[in-house]
Design a protein around this motif. Sequence first.
Motif, PDB file in Angstrom:
ATOM      1  N   ALA A 154       0.825  -1.207   0.000  1.00  0.00           N
ATOM      2  CA  ALA A 154       0.000   0.000   0.000  1.00  0.00           C
ATOM      3  C   ALA A 154       0.856   1.253   0.000  1.00  0.00           C
ATOM      4  O   ALA A 154       0.509   2.265  -0.605  1.00  0.00           O
ATOM      5  N   SER A 155       2.007   1.229   0.682  1.00  0.00           N
ATOM      6  CA  SER A 155       2.904   2.375   0.684  1.00  0.00           C
ATOM      7  C   SER A 155       3.424   2.657  -0.720  1.00  0.00           C
ATOM      8  O   SER A 155       3.674   3.810  -1.088  1.00  0.00           O
ATOM      9  N   VAL A 158       0.372   4.213  -3.059  1.00  0.00           N
ATOM     10  CA  VAL A 158      -0.003   5.617  -2.909  1.00  0.00           C
ATOM     11  C   VAL A 158       0.974   6.556  -3.612  1.00  0.00           C
ATOM     12  O   VAL A 158       0.740   7.769  -3.677  1.00  0.00           O
ATOM     13  N   ARG A 164      -4.953   6.831  -2.580  1.00  0.00           N
ATOM     14  CA  ARG A 164      -4.751   7.111  -1.159  1.00  0.00           C
ATOM     15  C   ARG A 164      -5.050   5.855  -0.365  1.00  0.00           C
ATOM     16  O   ARG A 164      -5.737   4.942  -0.836  1.00  0.00           O
ATOM     17  N   ALA A 165      -4.503   5.805   0.857  1.00  0.00           N
ATOM     18  CA  ALA A 165      -4.691   4.645   1.722  1.00  0.00           C
ATOM     19  C   ALA A 165      -5.272   5.084   3.053  1.00  0.00           C
ATOM     20  O   ALA A 165      -5.010   6.190   3.531  1.00  0.00           O
ATOM     21  N   ARG A 166      -6.079   4.210   3.640  1.00  0.00           N
ATOM     22  CA  ARG A 166      -6.621   4.466   4.978  1.00  0.00           C
ATOM     23  C   ARG A 166      -5.496   4.276   5.994  1.00  0.00           C
ATOM     24  O   ARG A 166      -4.815   3.257   5.992  1.00  0.00           O
ATOM     25  N   GLN A 168      -2.635   6.101   6.313  1.00  0.00           N
ATOM     26  CA  GLN A 168      -1.463   6.103   5.438  1.00  0.00           C
ATOM     27  C   GLN A 168      -0.160   6.196   6.222  1.00  0.00           C
ATOM     28  O   GLN A 168      -0.038   6.928   7.190  1.00  0.00           O
ATOM     29  N   PRO A 179      -3.625  -1.590   5.054  1.00  0.00           N
ATOM     30  CA  PRO A 179      -4.802  -0.767   4.768  1.00  0.00           C
ATOM     31  C   PRO A 179      -5.380  -1.068   3.396  1.00  0.00           C
ATOM     32  O   PRO A 179      -4.744  -1.667   2.537  1.00  0.00           O
ATOM     33  N   VAL A 181      -6.826   0.619  -0.136  1.00  0.00           N
ATOM     34  CA  VAL A 181      -6.515   1.812  -0.907  1.00  0.00           C
ATOM     35  C   VAL A 181      -7.675   2.118  -1.840  1.00  0.00           C
ATOM     36  O   VAL A 181      -8.451   1.240  -2.211  1.00  0.00           O
ATOM     37  N   SER A 182      -7.795   3.382  -2.198  1.00  0.00           N
ATOM     38  CA  SER A 182      -8.817   3.801  -3.151  1.00  0.00           C
ATOM     39  C   SER A 182      -8.167   4.731  -4.172  1.00  0.00           C
ATOM     40  O   SER A 182      -7.136   5.342  -3.903  1.00  0.00           O
ATOM     41  N   GLU A 188     -13.103   1.978  -1.311  1.00  0.00           N
ATOM     42  CA  GLU A 188     -11.955   1.135  -0.978  1.00  0.00           C
ATOM     43  C   GLU A 188     -12.154  -0.315  -1.399  1.00  0.00           C
ATOM     44  O   GLU A 188     -11.190  -1.056  -1.591  1.00  0.00           O
ATOM     45  N   ARG A 193      -6.426  -6.486  -5.677  1.00  0.00           N
ATOM     46  CA  ARG A 193      -4.979  -6.632  -5.637  1.00  0.00           C
ATOM     47  C   ARG A 193      -4.601  -7.932  -6.335  1.00  0.00           C
ATOM     48  O   ARG A 193      -5.199  -8.978  -6.098  1.00  0.00           O
TER      49      ARG A 193
END
Length: 208
Positions: A154-155, A158, A164-166, A168, A179, A181-182, A188, A193
Amino acid sequence: MTIARRPALAALAAVLLAFPSLSAAQDSGIAGEVMDNTGGVLPGVTVEVASPALIEQSRVAFTDGSGRYTFTALRPGTYTMTFSLPGFSTVIREGIVLTAQFTANIDAQLAVGALEETVTVTGESPLVDVQHVQQQQVLTKEVVDALPMNKNWASMAVLTVGVRARGQDVGGARTQYHPLVSAHGGNEFDGMRTMDGLAMGTFGCGYA
């Protein structure tokens, strides 16, 4: 209990078979057109791609009546292409870098010449995929190692514009988190994935 589960398993298998292969959506490829030195299309040209990234090391295709060829399901890597046709010079294109989910457009022009004549072309790889319109970003190992972040998927996601990630991560402060991501304001749970074309998720956790 086992008997009760069989209809559900059969229905699940039917649903999975109804969808095209997930790996097909992850395929990279090379496509293009072959012409002579007057601009006329050349059908029947032998086009070979070779790379250590391929299990079989090389693949062969032939141009159609419009002088076009296509290679699909190629692995990311560096490729060498050879274009040959009796009565024309052979053209070799080196150093074609293919990234994930990218179709490189490689055209070639063959001149009338002796069979033993070979022209080797070394140039920059295509940066624009003219076959597809999806947005993508490929991170090399050097970039991932240099950026101050943890190595969670997720890092990395973004870093793409609009994603963006919840919860983050900032500067690698959160090393253990998973998290959702959206993208571009979407939900989300709308995304999927995948790794090497296979879905990463379960049917019981609310997202794929």
